[in-house]
Design a protein around this motif. Sequence first.
Motif, PDB file in Angstrom:
ATOM      1  N   PHE A 169      37.617  23.559 -11.605  1.00  0.00           N
ATOM      2  CA  PHE A 169      36.950  24.691 -11.325  1.00  0.00           C
ATOM      3  C   PHE A 169      36.191  24.511 -10.327  1.00  0.00           C
ATOM      4  O   PHE A 169      34.954  25.247 -10.026  1.00  0.00           O
ATOM      5  N   GLU A 170      36.359  23.576  -9.297  1.00  0.00           N
ATOM      6  CA  GLU A 170      35.561  23.170  -8.295  1.00  0.00           C
ATOM      7  C   GLU A 170      34.000  22.904  -8.557  1.00  0.00           C
ATOM      8  O   GLU A 170      33.358  23.444  -7.731  1.00  0.00           O
ATOM      9  N   VAL A 171      33.943  22.372  -9.410  1.00  0.00           N
ATOM     10  CA  VAL A 171      32.377  21.811  -9.645  1.00  0.00           C
ATOM     11  C   VAL A 171      32.033  20.591  -8.755  1.00  0.00           C
ATOM     12  O   VAL A 171      32.624  19.514  -9.055  1.00  0.00           O
ATOM     13  N   ILE A 172      31.226  21.048  -8.065  1.00  0.00           N
ATOM     14  CA  ILE A 172      30.728  20.006  -6.829  1.00  0.00           C
ATOM     15  C   ILE A 172      29.472  19.237  -7.382  1.00  0.00           C
ATOM     16  O   ILE A 172      29.174  18.154  -6.646  1.00  0.00           O
ATOM     17  N   SER A 173      28.915  19.682  -8.164  1.00  0.00           N
ATOM     18  CA  SER A 173      27.668  19.219  -8.632  1.00  0.00           C
ATOM     19  C   SER A 173      27.296  19.549 -10.154  1.00  0.00           C
ATOM     20  O   SER A 173      27.687  20.728 -10.401  1.00  0.00           O
ATOM     21  N   VAL A 174      26.388  18.896 -10.718  1.00  0.00           N
ATOM     22  CA  VAL A 174      25.958  19.146 -11.808  1.00  0.00           C
ATOM     23  C   VAL A 174      24.235  19.289 -11.668  1.00  0.00           C
ATOM     24  O   VAL A 174      23.861  18.578 -11.084  1.00  0.00           O
ATOM     25  N   PRO A 175      23.669  20.169 -12.387  1.00  0.00           N
ATOM     26  CA  PRO A 175      24.505  21.010 -13.580  1.00  0.00           C
ATOM     27  C   PRO A 175      25.133  22.239 -12.856  1.00  0.00           C
ATOM     28  O   PRO A 175      24.804  22.577 -11.459  1.00  0.00           O
ATOM     29  N   CYS A 176      25.867  22.905 -13.353  1.00  0.00           N
ATOM     30  CA  CYS A 176      26.723  23.862 -13.100  1.00  0.00           C
ATOM     31  C   CYS A 176      27.048  24.708 -14.162  1.00  0.00           C
ATOM     32  O   CYS A 176      27.318  24.366 -15.368  1.00  0.00           O
TER      33      CYS A 176
END
Length: 103
Positions: free
Chosen positions: A65-72
């Motif tokens: 899902f191309e989550v580059i950082s959290v929170p997302c």
Amino acid sequence: MIDLSKEDIARFISTEKTGLIYFYTPICGTCQMASKMLEVVAQLTPTIKIGKADLNYMPELAKQFEVISVPCLLIIKDGVIVEKVFAFHSVLFLQDKVNQHLL
């Protein structure tokens, strides 16, 4: 918010088709604040499905899902991710995003 497994997330996107998926890590202070904001959003919009997932246990989903950082926060409409939110400015900001895409 309900806790989601990898299988739950796939099912959520394919069957629920519309809602929010929140990715976090437990030791992230910003994530803890974001969780509280999303709880308020959940109370304001009880018809919107909101699920959460700890990315520590799902690194392959971060890549998918191309989550580059959290929170997302993934905003999903009709089975398609219409927006990814990484900066949770305020409850009002999040509510506006939900209203813009899902209501």
